[in-house]
Design a protein around this motif. Structure first.
Motif, PDB file in Angstrom:
ATOM      1  N   MET A   1      38.840  14.318  76.494  1.00  0.00           N
ATOM      2  CA  MET A   1      39.473  15.474  75.851  1.00  0.00           C
ATOM      3  C   MET A   1      40.991  15.323  75.922  1.00  0.00           C
ATOM      4  O   MET A   1      41.535  14.982  76.963  1.00  0.00           O
ATOM      5  CB  MET A   1      39.042  16.775  76.535  1.00  0.00           C
ATOM      6  CG  MET A   1      39.674  18.024  75.938  1.00  0.00           C
ATOM      7  SD  MET A   1      39.192  19.540  76.798  1.00  0.00           S
ATOM      8  CE  MET A   1      37.448  19.584  76.417  1.00  0.00           C
ATOM      9  N   LEU A   2      41.649  15.581  74.808  1.00  0.00           N
ATOM     10  CA  LEU A   2      43.103  15.483  74.765  1.00  0.00           C
ATOM     11  C   LEU A   2      43.725  16.706  75.443  1.00  0.00           C
ATOM     12  O   LEU A   2      43.378  17.846  75.120  1.00  0.00           O
ATOM     13  CB  LEU A   2      43.568  15.402  73.312  1.00  0.00           C
ATOM     14  CG  LEU A   2      45.020  14.986  73.073  1.00  0.00           C
ATOM     15  CD1 LEU A   2      45.253  13.560  73.549  1.00  0.00           C
ATOM     16  CD2 LEU A   2      45.366  15.107  71.595  1.00  0.00           C
ATOM     17  N   ARG A   3      44.630  16.463  76.385  1.00  0.00           N
ATOM     18  CA  ARG A   3      45.306  17.553  77.081  1.00  0.00           C
ATOM     19  C   ARG A   3      46.812  17.459  76.818  1.00  0.00           C
ATOM     20  O   ARG A   3      47.375  16.359  76.806  1.00  0.00           O
ATOM     21  CB  ARG A   3      45.057  17.475  78.591  1.00  0.00           C
ATOM     22  CG  ARG A   3      43.597  17.371  78.979  1.00  0.00           C
ATOM     23  CD  ARG A   3      42.777  18.583  78.550  1.00  0.00           C
ATOM     24  NE  ARG A   3      41.391  18.439  78.971  1.00  0.00           N
ATOM     25  CZ  ARG A   3      40.865  19.012  80.035  1.00  0.00           C
ATOM     26  NH1 ARG A   3      41.612  19.789  80.796  1.00  0.00           N
ATOM     27  NH2 ARG A   3      39.604  18.838  80.341  1.00  0.00           N
ATOM     28  N   PHE A   4      47.439  18.607  76.623  1.00  0.00           N
ATOM     29  CA  PHE A   4      48.870  18.647  76.346  1.00  0.00           C
ATOM     30  C   PHE A   4      49.639  18.946  77.629  1.00  0.00           C
ATOM     31  O   PHE A   4      49.353  19.913  78.325  1.00  0.00           O
ATOM     32  CB  PHE A   4      49.161  19.698  75.277  1.00  0.00           C
ATOM     33  CG  PHE A   4      48.574  19.353  73.944  1.00  0.00           C
ATOM     34  CD1 PHE A   4      49.220  18.474  73.088  1.00  0.00           C
ATOM     35  CD2 PHE A   4      47.358  19.886  73.552  1.00  0.00           C
ATOM     36  CE1 PHE A   4      48.665  18.131  71.863  1.00  0.00           C
ATOM     37  CE2 PHE A   4      46.793  19.552  72.334  1.00  0.00           C
ATOM     38  CZ  PHE A   4      47.450  18.673  71.481  1.00  0.00           C
ATOM     39  N   CYS A   5      50.620  18.089  77.921  1.00  0.00           N
ATOM     40  CA  CYS A   5      51.444  18.197  79.126  1.00  0.00           C
ATOM     41  C   CYS A   5      52.894  18.053  78.679  1.00  0.00           C
ATOM     42  O   CYS A   5      53.498  16.999  78.830  1.00  0.00           O
ATOM     43  CB  CYS A   5      51.083  17.105  80.133  1.00  0.00           C
ATOM     44  SG  CYS A   5      49.336  17.043  80.558  1.00  0.00           S
ATOM     45  N   ASP A   6      53.413  19.086  78.083  1.00  0.00           N
ATOM     46  CA  ASP A   6      54.713  19.078  77.424  1.00  0.00           C
ATOM     47  C   ASP A   6      55.767  18.278  78.203  1.00  0.00           C
ATOM     48  O   ASP A   6      55.985  18.533  79.378  1.00  0.00           O
ATOM     49  CB  ASP A   6      55.175  20.530  77.278  1.00  0.00           C
ATOM     50  CG  ASP A   6      56.239  20.708  76.219  1.00  0.00           C
ATOM     51  OD1 ASP A   6      56.694  19.701  75.666  1.00  0.00           O
ATOM     52  OD2 ASP A   6      56.625  21.857  75.961  1.00  0.00           O
ATOM     53  N   ASP A  14      36.140  15.052  79.856  1.00  0.00           N
ATOM     54  CA  ASP A  14      35.933  16.450  79.492  1.00  0.00           C
ATOM     55  C   ASP A  14      35.644  17.344  80.693  1.00  0.00           C
ATOM     56  O   ASP A  14      35.923  18.547  80.652  1.00  0.00           O
ATOM     57  CB  ASP A  14      34.776  16.572  78.492  1.00  0.00           C
ATOM     58  CG  ASP A  14      35.119  15.979  77.136  1.00  0.00           C
ATOM     59  OD1 ASP A  14      36.301  15.630  76.920  1.00  0.00           O
ATOM     60  OD2 ASP A  14      34.209  15.868  76.289  1.00  0.00           O
ATOM     61  N   ASP A  15      35.044  16.777  81.745  1.00  0.00           N
ATOM     62  CA  ASP A  15      34.649  17.627  82.873  1.00  0.00           C
ATOM     63  C   ASP A  15      35.771  17.848  83.884  1.00  0.00           C
ATOM     64  O   ASP A  15      35.550  18.474  84.917  1.00  0.00           O
ATOM     65  CB  ASP A  15      33.414  17.068  83.574  1.00  0.00           C
ATOM     66  CG  ASP A  15      33.648  15.683  84.165  1.00  0.00           C
ATOM     67  OD1 ASP A  15      34.657  15.036  83.798  1.00  0.00           O
ATOM     68  OD2 ASP A  15      32.825  15.252  84.994  1.00  0.00           O
ATOM     69  N   LEU A  16      36.967  17.357  83.599  1.00  0.00           N
ATOM     70  CA  LEU A  16      38.113  17.653  84.461  1.00  0.00           C
ATOM     71  C   LEU A  16      38.741  18.968  83.989  1.00  0.00           C
ATOM     72  O   LEU A  16      39.201  19.078  82.856  1.00  0.00           O
ATOM     73  CB  LEU A  16      39.140  16.532  84.419  1.00  0.00           C
ATOM     74  CG  LEU A  16      38.709  15.175  85.001  1.00  0.00           C
ATOM     75  CD1 LEU A  16      39.901  14.235  85.087  1.00  0.00           C
ATOM     76  CD2 LEU A  16      38.061  15.323  86.367  1.00  0.00           C
ATOM     77  N   ALA A 164      41.143  18.484  87.485  1.00  0.00           N
ATOM     78  CA  ALA A 164      40.219  18.086  88.542  1.00  0.00           C
ATOM     79  C   ALA A 164      38.800  18.487  88.203  1.00  0.00           C
ATOM     80  O   ALA A 164      38.565  19.495  87.519  1.00  0.00           O
ATOM     81  CB  ALA A 164      40.621  18.721  89.873  1.00  0.00           C
ATOM     82  N   ARG A 165      37.851  17.687  88.680  1.00  0.00           N
ATOM     83  CA  ARG A 165      36.446  18.044  88.552  1.00  0.00           C
ATOM     84  C   ARG A 165      36.132  19.129  89.571  1.00  0.00           C
ATOM     85  O   ARG A 165      36.658  19.122  90.684  1.00  0.00           O
ATOM     86  CB  ARG A 165      35.582  16.803  88.791  1.00  0.00           C
ATOM     87  CG  ARG A 165      34.111  17.008  88.503  1.00  0.00           C
ATOM     88  CD  ARG A 165      33.375  15.687  88.479  1.00  0.00           C
ATOM     89  NE  ARG A 165      33.817  14.881  87.347  1.00  0.00           N
ATOM     90  CZ  ARG A 165      34.210  13.615  87.448  1.00  0.00           C
ATOM     91  NH1 ARG A 165      34.245  13.022  88.624  1.00  0.00           N
ATOM     92  NH2 ARG A 165      34.584  12.941  86.380  1.00  0.00           N
ATOM     93  N   LEU A 166      35.292  20.074  89.193  1.00  0.00           N
ATOM     94  CA  LEU A 166      34.905  21.126  90.124  1.00  0.00           C
ATOM     95  C   LEU A 166      34.304  20.484  91.368  1.00  0.00           C
ATOM     96  O   LEU A 166      33.431  19.623  91.275  1.00  0.00           O
ATOM     97  CB  LEU A 166      33.892  22.073  89.465  1.00  0.00           C
ATOM     98  CG  LEU A 166      34.422  22.889  88.274  1.00  0.00           C
ATOM     99  CD1 LEU A 166      33.318  23.742  87.681  1.00  0.00           C
ATOM    100  CD2 LEU A 166      35.592  23.762  88.707  1.00  0.00           C
ATOM    101  N   GLY A 167      34.775  20.881  92.527  1.00  0.00           N
ATOM    102  CA  GLY A 167      34.376  20.250  93.767  1.00  0.00           C
ATOM    103  C   GLY A 167      35.448  19.320  94.298  1.00  0.00           C
ATOM    104  O   GLY A 167      35.445  18.969  95.469  1.00  0.00           O
ATOM    105  N   GLY A 168      36.379  18.914  93.420  1.00  0.00           N
ATOM    106  CA  GLY A 168      37.537  18.144  93.853  1.00  0.00           C
ATOM    107  C   GLY A 168      37.307  16.669  94.079  1.00  0.00           C
ATOM    108  O   GLY A 168      38.182  15.981  94.597  1.00  0.00           O
ATOM    109  N   GLU A 169      36.138  16.137  93.659  1.00  0.00           N
ATOM    110  CA  GLU A 169      35.904  14.715  93.931  1.00  0.00           C
ATOM    111  C   GLU A 169      36.669  13.792  92.990  1.00  0.00           C
ATOM    112  O   GLU A 169      36.732  12.588  93.213  1.00  0.00           O
ATOM    113  CB  GLU A 169      34.408  14.399  93.870  1.00  0.00           C
ATOM    114  CG  GLU A 169      33.761  14.571  92.513  1.00  0.00           C
ATOM    115  CD  GLU A 169      33.191  15.956  92.277  1.00  0.00           C
ATOM    116  OE1 GLU A 169      32.335  16.104  91.384  1.00  0.00           O
ATOM    117  OE2 GLU A 169      33.605  16.886  92.989  1.00  0.00           O
TER     118      GLU A 169
END
Length: 275
Positions: A1-6, A14-16, A164-169
């Motif tokens: 998934m594309l994420r924007f970090c200006d 996708d699961d992060l 981050a993935r839920l659970g932090g792994e």
């Protein structure tokens, strides 16, 4: 998934989940403007009015008498937002709060602190622009939690973006203020060794990589948590790509299981680009 970090973007699994602390700040200290945006999964029974009431009660406890209150509502691209202005007639500026239910039923809470005489106008305009409203002259398009915003250009976007993935792994961090390779203190934090455990760092690989169109470098390590006898109790993989000329660094940390792995890390690094 594309994420924007200006002003950058990157492609992450996708699961992060976006765990960035979205704080937009004016340069300087003291009375510099500050906008904080939080998005939470709250029970359906909690509505924006409840959030505003809690903010008002908290301010009353902290500030005591002599403080003015003003509540209202603003339409946004995500739906109606309840607003609260906390001001003191003897002090220019104040604190403004907005709350609304966004996509997926998540609660958005905005807190704007400013000493400007016309801060209330700024606040109402930026709230109205959530989700794709108009961009006033001298303002810029921003994003938070994948949603369009319009903010004054003096409010600088976050420097560090975290997913981050839920659970932090698994964690992915884009740091726009650092381009150094990690030192011992960071390894200690990533390895998360408990008291009485030893952390053993193994260098796995290093080389060159493109990062946001610049020539960068990367390093990969395995961090083993061991008991006093050397038995490995668990492992963490830390991978870093850095572009010194941009003061830009990408960090991917995985615990116990490599789901992203070395190839996935280099793919993420290669996806970082200017918007």
């Amino acid at each position: 998934m594309l994420r924007f970090c200006d002003p950058y973007e990157l492609d992450v699994p996708d699961d992060l989940v976006d765990g960035t602390g979205y704080v937009f700040e004016e340069a300087g200290g003291g009375d510099a403007d500050r906008l904080t945006i939080e998005v939470e999964e709250l029970p359906a029974a909690v509505d924006p009015d409840d959030v505003i009431a809690a903010a008002r009660a908290s301010a009353a406890r902290a500030l005591g008498g002599g403080v003015g209150w003003s509540e209202g509502q603003v339409d946004t691209g995500l739906g109606p937002a309840r607003t609260l202005a906390i001001t003191d007639p003897e002090i220019v500026g104040g604190v403004w709060v907005a709350a609304l239910r966004g996509p997926g039923g998540r609660m958005w809470t905005l807190r704007f602190e400013s000493a400007r005489e016309w801060a209330d106008t700024v606040f109402l305009a930026l709230v109205a622009a959530i989700g794709g409203g108009s961009t006033p002259p001298g303002w810029a398009r921003r994003q938070a939690h994948g949603t369009l915003l319009a903010l004054p250009t003096w409010l600088r976007p976050p420097r560090v973006y975290r997913f981050a993935r839920l659970g932090g792994e698994a964690r992915c961090i884009l740091d726009q203020g650092s381009s150094d390779m990690p030192e011992e203190a960071e390894f200690e934090a990533w390895g998360e060794a408990a008291p009485g455990e030893l952390l053993v760092v193994h260098a796995l690989a290093s080389g060159k990589a493109r990062l946001a169109g610049a020539e960068g470098v990367y390093g990969q390590w395995r961090l083993d948590r061991c008991d006093p006898y050397g038995t490995v109790l668990g492992s963490t993989w830390a991978r870093v790509a850095a572009a010194p000329g941009l003061s830009l660094r990408l960090v991917v940390v995985e615990r116990e299981v490599e789901s992203i792995g070395a190839a996935g890390f280099l793919a993420i690094a290669g996806s970082v680009a200017r918007r």
